[in-house]
Design a protein around this motif. Structure first.
Motif, PDB file in Angstrom:
ATOM      1  N   PRO A 364       0.786  -1.266   0.173  1.00 22.50           N
ATOM      2  CA  PRO A 364       0.078   0.003  -0.097  1.00 22.50           C
ATOM      3  C   PRO A 364       0.686   1.271   0.015  1.00 22.50           C
ATOM      4  CG  PRO A 364      -0.170  -1.132   1.894  1.00 22.50           C
ATOM      5  CD  PRO A 364       0.471  -2.172   1.161  1.00 22.50           C
ATOM      6  N   GLN A 365       1.913   1.273   0.760  1.00 19.71           N
ATOM      7  CA  GLN A 365       2.523   2.453   0.742  1.00 19.71           C
ATOM      8  C   GLN A 365       3.272   2.786  -0.634  1.00 19.71           C
ATOM      9  OE1 GLN A 365       5.494   2.616   3.855  1.00 19.71           O
ATOM     10  NE2 GLN A 365       6.396   4.566   3.168  1.00 19.71           N
ATOM     11  N   THR A 368       1.300   4.828  -3.029  1.00 24.04           N
ATOM     12  CA  THR A 368       1.511   6.575  -3.004  1.00 24.04           C
ATOM     13  C   THR A 368       2.715   7.093  -3.756  1.00 24.04           C
ATOM     14  OG1 THR A 368       2.062   6.543  -0.774  1.00 24.04           O
ATOM     15  CG2 THR A 368      -0.157   6.216  -1.232  1.00 24.04           C
ATOM     16  N   SER A 377       0.186  14.388  -6.399  1.00 23.64           N
ATOM     17  CA  SER A 377      -0.409  13.807  -5.160  1.00 23.64           C
ATOM     18  C   SER A 377      -1.602  13.137  -5.204  1.00 23.64           C
ATOM     19  CB  SER A 377      -0.575  15.131  -4.341  1.00 23.64           C
ATOM     20  OG  SER A 377       0.503  15.555  -4.041  1.00 23.64           O
ATOM     21  N   TRP A 379      -3.220  12.375  -2.136  1.00 24.42           N
ATOM     22  CA  TRP A 379      -4.060  12.421  -1.004  1.00 24.42           C
ATOM     23  C   TRP A 379      -5.172  13.193  -1.139  1.00 24.42           C
ATOM     24  CZ3 TRP A 379       1.313  12.361  -1.503  1.00 24.42           C
ATOM     25  CH2 TRP A 379       2.020  11.235  -0.849  1.00 24.42           C
ATOM     26  N   GLY A 380      -6.031  13.315   0.009  1.00 23.91           N
ATOM     27  CA  GLY A 380      -7.193  14.066  -0.002  1.00 23.91           C
ATOM     28  C   GLY A 380      -8.256  13.021  -0.497  1.00 23.91           C
ATOM     29  N   GLU A 381      -9.243  13.588  -1.168  1.00 21.41           N
ATOM     30  CA  GLU A 381     -10.540  12.937  -1.417  1.00 21.41           C
ATOM     31  C   GLU A 381     -10.411  11.641  -2.182  1.00 21.41           C
ATOM     32  OE1 GLU A 381     -13.769  15.139  -3.297  1.00 21.41           O
ATOM     33  OE2 GLU A 381     -13.936  16.578  -1.316  1.00 21.41           O
ATOM     34  N   PHE A 383      -7.949   9.626  -2.231  1.00 21.92           N
ATOM     35  CA  PHE A 383      -6.889   8.645  -1.657  1.00 21.92           C
ATOM     36  C   PHE A 383      -7.093   7.183  -1.445  1.00 21.92           C
ATOM     37  CE2 PHE A 383      -4.930   6.385   2.244  1.00 21.92           C
ATOM     38  CZ  PHE A 383      -3.735   6.446   1.987  1.00 21.92           C
ATOM     39  N   HIS A 384      -8.269   7.055  -0.966  1.00 21.71           N
ATOM     40  CA  HIS A 384      -8.829   5.666  -0.626  1.00 21.71           C
ATOM     41  C   HIS A 384      -8.943   4.963  -2.097  1.00 21.71           C
ATOM     42  CE1 HIS A 384      -8.881   6.227   3.738  1.00 21.71           C
ATOM     43  NE2 HIS A 384      -9.542   7.126   3.655  1.00 21.71           N
ATOM     44  N   VAL A 387      -6.019   3.887  -3.781  1.00 21.74           N
ATOM     45  CA  VAL A 387      -5.079   2.771  -3.125  1.00 21.74           C
ATOM     46  C   VAL A 387      -5.849   1.599  -3.771  1.00 21.74           C
ATOM     47  CG1 VAL A 387      -4.610   1.609  -0.986  1.00 21.74           C
ATOM     48  CG2 VAL A 387      -4.132   4.199  -1.538  1.00 21.74           C
ATOM     49  N   LEU A 391      -3.865  -1.194  -5.443  1.00 14.98           N
ATOM     50  CA  LEU A 391      -3.258  -2.071  -4.522  1.00 14.98           C
ATOM     51  C   LEU A 391      -3.688  -3.569  -4.950  1.00 14.98           C
ATOM     52  CD1 LEU A 391      -1.507  -2.910  -2.356  1.00 14.98           C
ATOM     53  CD2 LEU A 391      -3.410  -2.705  -0.776  1.00 14.98           C
TER      54      LEU A 391
ATOM     55  N   LEU B  34      -6.637  15.836   6.641  1.00 16.12           N
ATOM     56  CA  LEU B  34      -6.495  16.222   5.280  1.00 16.12           C
ATOM     57  C   LEU B  34      -5.916  15.243   4.317  1.00 16.12           C
ATOM     58  CD1 LEU B  34      -5.186  19.824   6.441  1.00 16.12           C
ATOM     59  CD2 LEU B  34      -7.558  19.205   6.192  1.00 16.12           C
ATOM     60  N   LEU B  35      -5.076  14.808   4.722  1.00 12.35           N
ATOM     61  CA  LEU B  35      -4.308  13.750   3.782  1.00 12.35           C
ATOM     62  C   LEU B  35      -5.227  12.677   3.533  1.00 12.35           C
ATOM     63  CD1 LEU B  35      -0.660  13.991   5.483  1.00 12.35           C
ATOM     64  CD2 LEU B  35      -1.541  14.694   3.052  1.00 12.35           C
ATOM     65  N   PRO B  37      -8.914  11.406   4.419  1.00 16.97           N
ATOM     66  CA  PRO B  37     -10.140  11.716   5.081  1.00 16.97           C
ATOM     67  C   PRO B  37     -10.956  10.395   5.481  1.00 16.97           C
ATOM     68  CG  PRO B  37     -10.145  12.441   2.544  1.00 16.97           C
ATOM     69  CD  PRO B  37      -8.705  11.517   3.148  1.00 16.97           C
ATOM     70  N   PHE B  84      -7.406  18.831   1.437  1.00 15.88           N
ATOM     71  CA  PHE B  84      -5.957  18.743   0.982  1.00 15.88           C
ATOM     72  C   PHE B  84      -5.478  19.494  -0.096  1.00 15.88           C
ATOM     73  CE2 PHE B  84      -3.195  16.545  -1.941  1.00 15.88           C
ATOM     74  CZ  PHE B  84      -2.126  16.463  -1.032  1.00 15.88           C
ATOM     75  N   ARG B  96       5.482  16.330   1.361  1.00 19.11           N
ATOM     76  CA  ARG B  96       5.496  15.211   0.613  1.00 19.11           C
ATOM     77  C   ARG B  96       6.079  14.334   1.655  1.00 19.11           C
ATOM     78  NH1 ARG B  96       4.176  13.039  -4.707  1.00 19.11           N
ATOM     79  NH2 ARG B  96       4.388  10.690  -3.832  1.00 19.11           N
ATOM     80  N   THR B 103       1.045   8.392   5.796  1.00 21.45           N
ATOM     81  CA  THR B 103       0.781   7.188   4.736  1.00 21.45           C
ATOM     82  C   THR B 103       1.125   5.790   5.557  1.00 21.45           C
ATOM     83  OG1 THR B 103       0.546   8.538   3.018  1.00 21.45           O
ATOM     84  CG2 THR B 103       0.256   6.154   2.801  1.00 21.45           C
ATOM     85  N   PHE B 107      -1.207   2.639   7.384  1.00 18.25           N
ATOM     86  CA  PHE B 107      -1.176   1.282   6.995  1.00 18.25           C
ATOM     87  C   PHE B 107      -0.842   0.341   8.065  1.00 18.25           C
ATOM     88  CE2 PHE B 107      -1.595   3.208   2.452  1.00 18.25           C
ATOM     89  CZ  PHE B 107      -2.848   2.678   2.162  1.00 18.25           C
TER      90      PHE B 107
END
Lengths: 541, 159
Positions: A364-365, A368, A377, A379-381, A383-384, A387, A391, B34-35, B37, B84, B96, B103, B107
């Motif tokens: 998972p890491q 990103t 980037s 991240w934010g909305e 992100f999920h 991934v 993944l 923020l990163l 949510p 974000f 970053r 992150t 996980f």
């Protein structure tokens, strides 16, 4: 600095305990030579490996990172890359950079040795595929290679010591896509044991080959060679930084001067000096070894020491799929490879080509990370969702591009920096050529086409990645002409008959293959030749 | 080598000094949300305790990241951005590295690992493929694709 008396004279002193040095050490000790090996690093510590726990990806960011400037271990010397397009990746220690390689195992193809004859560029090697073939066979046994014989991209690979690792869901999907396209692919050959084999344990497919293989399935000489070599009487001096190769009034090598782990300067005398310190370390040591007779560095009458640096610029193209592939549940190295676009086709507008291998994309890491996903980037909305999409549902083609030699690409001493023993660091000056960029662009497009054929919903291109300089080649080039090369086809320095270079710095051209098998096979051939010539070998008196 | 860098254990964590101050952890919780949510399926960064146990675990394996986390947090000034996109628009040089540490911490939470279906690599004994002959048949059927050494035979490649 303290000074010490010389150690007992050896028959051969080798600088570097990586694959080139280990292979030479084995050949020499088996023929009765007294062998000493000087190694600037130490043994890898697999107790620090995180491949079996949840910290794997974190550890890959520091302790198990292949970039010396990130890792900053005691054995890593300073490398100025401000004028280089690519960062060198090196592991300094017993086993050399194979401790951190993926174990991808590729011979060169016959055309790789005949680039001038076939494509009108660069130089032919002073040896042929056929000259090296028997040594490949021996080396594949010594490194516990697994693979599937019969690839029609090579003349004669009739057997591997072990069956290939499973190609996995990702490999199978890409194999089937290439079958539909009519494109070459082949089950991966890897220096990874698929059964218990000599010092190697059977692979358990953690897909973590590069970050400390605790099963010792992956062949690196700290596993495959050094335990046996020590039993056979080779003396391995770790934490010992070679400082200079000394020569006598006749220009013959007499000793390697090194600084040991306690800061004591020592001399190791020997009849033969063998350099196996890689494409940066070897020219560095030659450049450090100046004298009245060799004012521009040892064995550098041609002026080629440090020049013709080739780095194999590397690209990846990632495919994202609806299917669940869990691609890390396999070998990491190469479940399958393709040589469809390896040979020159002049209509493409460039010469030479590239080798591809399927590579997993990680946990998972890694989903990103800037590499290979690009710097945007996530991240934010999103992100999920991102991934979830990536993944277990993504794989990449890794593309190794042949890089042709150019004299302005080079490595020089950097007197503005010092390593832990007080020696100057090095500076790389390297710019990727137009041919290499064109070659990569073409292959990136074809790789995206391949992934789309397999059903990828997205393809993401990392066109040329800076932190991928695994293959450091060409900086002490071999050739028949002493006026334009450093060593001959057996690695002997034209100007210093008892100095032999056995690492990748000898390569006249870089091929598009992962180089360790050829480095190892060349080292074995060079050592065998030295043994055969022992009776007529000139040595310092 | 210290116990800390060998990897995380309960005793090693207990032995760690408190690397981050309370105000830094509060700030980390806010940035983590923020990163990463909250959604209906997934906890947010702070709900996954990024700012507590899990950033400590990250730092236990990677003490070198402490400076990056600290620097990143120090750059995020009040008032905190609403989302974000707004944070990203500030162009902070340390974002970053901070985001990557957050992150990694996220996980490491076993509940999150369970939700995404990945905690660590597992040992999978090899079962050899039995159908490779069939799978490579079309490749071998096309014959050799290499250019032989000049003088040793006909060329096979399409060049």
């Amino acid at each position: 600095m303290q000074h010490s008396a010389a150690s007992e004279k050896a028959d051969v002193v080798i600088v570097g305990a990586g694959p080139a040095g280990a292979v030479a050490a084995r050949k020499f000790v088996e023929d009765g030579y007294r062998v000493v090996c000087i190694e600037q690093g130490d043994w890898p510590d697999y107790t620090e490996s995180h491949v079996a726990d949840e910290y794997l990806e974190l550890s890959a960011g520091k302790q198990w990172n292949p970039q010396p400037s990130v890792r900053q271990a005691f054995s890593d010397y300073p490398i100025d890359t401000t004028e280089s397009d690519v960062e060198p990746l090196i592991w300094n220690g017993v086993g050399g950079s194979t401790v951190m390689y993926a174990g991808i195992w590729m011979r060169l193809m016959p055309s790789d040795f005949r680039v001038r004859s076939l494509d009108g560029v660069a130089d032919d090697w002073p040896l042929s595929y056929e000259d090296l073939a028997p040594y490949y066979e021996q080396i594949e046994r010594d490194f516990g290679v697994s693979g599937y014989p019969g690839d029609p991209a090579f003349p004669d690979i009739d057997a591997y010591p072990m069956k290939p690792a499973p190609i996995g869901a990702a490999g199978r999907m890409m194999a089937e896509a290439h079958n539909r396209l009519g494109w070459h692919w082949w089950p991966g050959s890897n220096a990874i044991a698929t059964e218990d084999y000599r010092n190697q344990g059977a692979c358990v497919q953690r897909g973590a080959c590069m970050w400390g293989c605790i099963n010792k399935s992956k062949a690196s000489p700290d596993v495959t060679h050094w335990p046996d070599l020590l039993n056979q009487g080779v003396r391995l001096v770790t934490r010992a930084t070679a400082q200079e190769i000394e020569t006598d009034s006749r220009g013959l090598a007499t000793a390697v001067v090194y600084v040991d782990g306690d800061g004591v300067t020592r001399r190791q005398e020997a009849d033969l000096v063998v350099l196996a310190a890689n494409g940066l370390g070897t020219p560095r040591l030659l450049q450090l070894s100046t004298s009245k007779r060799f004012p521009n560095g040892l064995a550098n009458g041609s002026g080629m020491v440090g020049k013709r640096l080739m780095m194999h610029p590397f690209a990846t193209v990632v495919g994202v799929f609806d299917e669940k592939l869990d691609p890390w549940k396999s070998v990491w190295g190469q479940p399958i490879y393709s040589l469809e676009f390896y040979e020159t086709v002049k209509e493409r507008g460039f010469v030479r080509g590239a080798k591809w291998n399927v590579t997993p994309t990680g946990g998972p890491q890694s989903m990103t990370a800037a590499f290979p996903w690009g710097g945007k980037s996530i991240w934010g909305e999103r992100f999920h969702e991102t991934v979830r999409e990536r993944l277990g549902h993504s794989l990449a083609w890794g593309i190794v591009a042949e890089d042709l030699p150019e004299e302005h690409n080079r490595v020089e001493l950097d007197h503005s920096t010092r390593d832990g023993s007080g020696l100057p660091g090095v500076k790389m000056i390297y710019r990727t050529s137009k041919n290499t960029k064109d070659l990569l662009a073409f292959n990136v497009d074809r790789a995206a086409e391949s992934l789309r054929e397999a059903g990828a919903s997205q393809t993401i291109v990392a066109p040329m990645i800076r932190e991928t300089g695994w293959h450091i080649l060409g900086t002490a080039t071999m050739g028949n002409d002493p006026g334009s090369s450093v060593v001959d086809g057996y690695g002997r320095a034209h100007e210093v008959p008892n100095l032999i270079i056995v690492d990748g710095s000898t390569w006249p051209t870089s091929s598009g293959m992962n180089p360790t098998p050829t480095i190892a096979a060349f080292s074995l051939r060079a050592a065998e030749h030295a043994v055969a010539q022992r009776g007529s070998q000139a040595v310092a008196s | 080598m210290t116990a800390v860098s060998l990897g995380f254990t309960d005793s090693a964590r207990d032995a760690l000094p408190d690397l981050l101050r309370a105000d830094e952890r509060a700030s980390l919780a806010a940035v983590a949300d923020l990163l990463i949510p909250h959604t209906d399926q997934m906890p947010s960064g702070s709900e996954a305790d990024v700012q507590g146990e899990f950033i400590d675990r990250v730092l236990s394996v990677r003490p070198d990241l402490l400076d990056a986390v600290r620097t990143g947090l120090a750059q995020v000034e009040e008032p905190l951005p609403a989302d974000f996109a707004e944070l990203d628009a500030r162009g902070l040089s340390g974002l970053r590295a901070l985001a990557e540490a957050v992150t990694a911490a996220y996980f490491l939470n076993p509940d999150v690992a369970k939700l995404v279906g990945y905690r660590k690599r597992s040992a999978i004994p090899i079962r050899f493929d039995e159908d490779l002959d069939d799978l490579v048949a079309s490749v071998t059927g096309r014959g050799p694709i290499y250019r032989p050494t000049p003088g040793l035979g006909p060329s096979h490649a399409n060049s």
